[in-house]
Design a protein around this motif. Structure first.
Motif, PDB file in Angstrom:
ATOM      1  N   THR A 180       5.056  81.134 -37.291  1.00  0.00           N
ATOM      2  CA  THR A 180       5.045  82.550 -36.913  1.00  0.00           C
ATOM      3  C   THR A 180       5.397  82.735 -35.444  1.00  0.00           C
ATOM      4  O   THR A 180       5.797  83.822 -35.035  1.00  0.00           O
ATOM      5  N   ASP A 181       5.226  81.680 -34.648  1.00  0.00           N
ATOM      6  CA  ASP A 181       5.496  81.757 -33.212  1.00  0.00           C
ATOM      7  C   ASP A 181       6.124  80.456 -32.732  1.00  0.00           C
ATOM      8  O   ASP A 181       5.868  79.382 -33.297  1.00  0.00           O
ATOM      9  N   HIS A 183       6.568  78.472 -28.936  1.00  0.00           N
ATOM     10  CA  HIS A 183       6.207  78.481 -27.510  1.00  0.00           C
ATOM     11  C   HIS A 183       6.996  77.399 -26.782  1.00  0.00           C
ATOM     12  O   HIS A 183       6.925  76.220 -27.145  1.00  0.00           O
ATOM     13  N   ARG A 196       3.478  77.694 -34.077  1.00  0.00           N
ATOM     14  CA  ARG A 196       2.200  78.074 -34.668  1.00  0.00           C
ATOM     15  C   ARG A 196       2.407  78.170 -36.183  1.00  0.00           C
ATOM     16  O   ARG A 196       3.119  79.054 -36.667  1.00  0.00           O
ATOM     17  N   ARG A 252      10.528  88.770 -31.217  1.00  0.00           N
ATOM     18  CA  ARG A 252      10.017  89.378 -29.988  1.00  0.00           C
ATOM     19  C   ARG A 252       9.804  88.271 -28.962  1.00  0.00           C
ATOM     20  O   ARG A 252       9.026  87.336 -29.205  1.00  0.00           O
ATOM     21  N   SER A 265       7.552  82.730 -25.051  1.00  0.00           N
ATOM     22  CA  SER A 265       6.939  82.819 -26.379  1.00  0.00           C
ATOM     23  C   SER A 265       7.797  83.704 -27.266  1.00  0.00           C
ATOM     24  O   SER A 265       8.262  84.760 -26.835  1.00  0.00           O
ATOM     25  N   ARG A 267       7.815  85.540 -31.074  1.00  0.00           N
ATOM     26  CA  ARG A 267       7.138  85.920 -32.313  1.00  0.00           C
ATOM     27  C   ARG A 267       8.204  86.192 -33.368  1.00  0.00           C
ATOM     28  O   ARG A 267       9.083  87.023 -33.179  1.00  0.00           O
ATOM     29  N   THR A 308      -6.148  89.142 -33.211  1.00  0.00           N
ATOM     30  CA  THR A 308      -4.707  89.036 -33.406  1.00  0.00           C
ATOM     31  C   THR A 308      -4.381  87.853 -34.310  1.00  0.00           C
ATOM     32  O   THR A 308      -4.944  86.773 -34.154  1.00  0.00           O
ATOM     33  N   GLY A 309      -3.476  88.059 -35.253  1.00  0.00           N
ATOM     34  CA  GLY A 309      -3.078  86.985 -36.154  1.00  0.00           C
ATOM     35  C   GLY A 309      -4.015  86.746 -37.312  1.00  0.00           C
ATOM     36  O   GLY A 309      -3.960  85.687 -37.948  1.00  0.00           O
ATOM     37  N   GLU A 338       6.499  94.996 -39.087  1.00  0.00           N
ATOM     38  CA  GLU A 338       6.495  93.613 -39.571  1.00  0.00           C
ATOM     39  C   GLU A 338       7.012  93.482 -40.992  1.00  0.00           C
ATOM     40  O   GLU A 338       7.508  92.430 -41.380  1.00  0.00           O
TER      41      GLU A 338
END
Length: 554
Positions: A180-181, A183, A196, A252, A265, A267, A308-309, A338
């Motif tokens: 989902t992310d 980094h 993530r 994002r 980061s 998203r 969050t998440g 989303e």
């Protein structure tokens, strides 16, 4: 060898043969499987039988021989070495090789290649794990980074440039892994990349020489998001549209300056993600009945709370799909959008031009909606408008950041909303967390002693009766399906509070969250821990997972 394949696949028509020949080598087994309507491993067996090659297992891949052949060649030919002697090198590849490939391998190793076949995914995973994501793109250390970055700034975006390929590889691998992310984090001696996945950060294997490309990679990401690459002192935010197959990701991107460079980061938002049913999200039959009763109401507020998440947007999306029909006008205000919901009018807030949640909500109320979804109640203004919208005949969905369901009620009062309005407008609050789901392929049934069960019940703060008759749990093991993690995917645990007449008086009287919680539990509300316990007993998650996400609420 090719002639043998063609004769064996006589059932394919001319167009299919052409499509198969035109497909990249690493895609041919997948393309063939689709044509034959068979699983990929079966398609590979057909190719093996047709070509006379054996199929190798992933445990036969030899890590020590990866340096014998250049990484770019391993990637281009999609092959991995198995073993080598004085005269031969044994390799697994994704498709029977052409003579040109055999000649290059012989030239490189001075040994005759002996071929077997392997599943494309297993070969790609092995190469990525041991050589790093995008290893083939950055193998050439003589890349002129300044020239590439300057070309991109001038709009000459060469899709074959090493930096472009590397960044694309990183994003595509993240999508493949279900991240989902992403980094990108500069460290003193390295550039670290982490995904993530299922809520946990996982280090990504990267090429050893990645640190020297740090500035160029970060500049490439900023160029994609149309940010100012010369500004490295201030945080920046941007968006990237990125195509993966038939889908376009809305990414994002956020940068912040750190000691060793800018940390980036990303998203990953896929609006075409398949909608989940209530059962897939993790709602029990009891939960579903409670929620359905509220969704049938003509007005009121339904709030979903959690950090969050924790899957709040996914739950709201499921609620909208549940009630979506041609006779309802549904409008959402989101940041970001989303999920795409067919038939629903979805609005993206834009604070930079003055379109905030409260501003958008005021305008939406003039649009004759039946149902409104507000992505998040962040301030008193938004809360006040949402409360009044529900009292004037609208069904309103939204989210809050609180630890538990009762805390949602006191949070609204703390924002400055009159308690009697909160008590009258709010119909239901759902607190939720996400736990990792045990891999159904490799989970292990484990017999447990009564003392272990009692200990688990105590840790979850449940009544002793909850452990009666329990004699086993399920534990993670690890297999190819779950990448040896023991878990695959996530599901929710929930605390569902329905505002009753008894709770109404406590809210109006400005009672504490603790008092409201005690009354709600007396009225039948089940805690997050209890919801997690039910899923432990069903064998879909573990005690460790439930404790990990609910420890702060115990």
């Amino acid at each position: 060898m090719t002639a043998v394949l063609e004769s064996t696949f006589a059932e394919l028509n001319e167009a299919q043969h052409g499509e198969l020949a035109a497909a990249p080598r690493e895609e041919r087994v997948r393309v063939l499987a689709k044509m034959l309507v068979k699983p990929e491993n079966e398609a590979l067996r057909i190719v093996a039988a047709s070509s006379g090659l054996e199929i190798s297992r992933p445990d036969e891949f030899d890590l020590s021989l990866l340096t014998v052949i250049p990484a770019r060649m391993l990637f281009e030919y999609r092959c991995v070495p198995l073993k080598m002697d004085d005269t031969h090198i044994h390799l697994a590849t994704v498709w029977p090789p052409e003579s040109e490939i055999e000649d290059w391998i012989y030239t490189c190793c001075d040994r005759e290649p002996v071929w077997t076949l392997g599943l494309p995914d297993k070969i790609s995973d092995f190469l990525t794990k041991n050589l790093g994501v995008g290893f083939e793109s950055l193998e050439d250390t003589e890349i002129d980074l300044d020239v590439q970055v300057q070309a991109e700034m001038e709009g000459k975006d060469d899709e074959n440039a090493a930096l472009v390929r590397f960044v694309n590889d990183v994003v595509q691998q993240a999508v493949h892994d279900g991240a989902t992310d992403i980094h990108v984090e500069p460290q003193e001696e390295a550039l670290r990349i982490r995904y993530r996945v299922d809520g946990l950060l996982i280090p990504v294997p990267v090429p050893e020489n990645l640190r020297q490309f740090q500035d160029a990679i970060i500049s490439r990401l900023k160029i994609m998001a149309r940010l100012n690459i010369s500004e490295r002192r201030l945080p920046q935010d941007g968006r990237i549209n990125f195509r993966v197959g038939d889908n376009i990701l809305d990414i994002r991107l956020s940068t912040v300056p750190t000691m060793y460079g800018e940390s980036v980061s990303l998203r990953l938002l896929n609006k075409k993600t398949e909608a989940l049913t209530f059962a897939q999200i993790g709602f029990s039959n009891r939960d579903e009945s409670e929620i359905d009763a509220v969704l049938k109401l003509p007005h009121g507020i339904v709030l979903v709370t959690g950090p969050t998440g924790s899957g709040k947007s996914t739950s709201l999306n499921a609620f909208l799909r549940r009630i979506n029909s041609p006779d309802k006008r549904i409008i959402t205000i989101e940041d970001p959008i989303e999920y795409e919901v067919p038939g629903v009018n979805q609005m993206q807030v834009r604070p930079e031009i003055g379109l905030r949640f409260a501003d958008a909500l005021r305008h939406v109320l003039r649009q004759d909606p039946d149902v409104i979804m507000v992505g998040e109640i962040r301030d008193r203004d938004t809360a006040d408008i949402a409360i009044r919208a529900s009292l004037t005949g609208h069904l309103v969905f939204s989210t809050l950041h609180t630890n538990d369901a009762p805390g949602g009620l006191t949070r609204l009062v703390d924002m400055g909303i009159e308690p009697f309005l909160v008590a009258s407008a709010v119909e239901m609050i759902i607190a939720q967390r996400l736990v990792r789901r045990l891999c159904p392929v490799c989970r292990i049934r484990k017999e447990v002693a009564a003392t272990e069960v009692r200990r688990a019940v105590e840790l979850l703060q449940l009544p002793e009766s909850a452990g009666e008759g329990v004699d086993h749990f399920h534990t993670p093991s690890g297999c190819e399906t779950c990448r040896n993690l023991g878990y695959r995917g996530r599901l929710g645990v929930f605390e569902i509070l329905r505002v009753t007449e008894r709770l109404h008086d406590l809210i109006v009287g400005r009672e504490s969250t603790r008092a409201i919680r005690k009354r709600a539990m007396d009225d039948g509300m089940l805690s997050l821990q209890h919801s997690g316990w039910e899923k432990i007993l069903k064998g879909v998650t573990t005690l460790e997972e439930v404790l990990r996400v609910t420890a702060a609420d115990s």
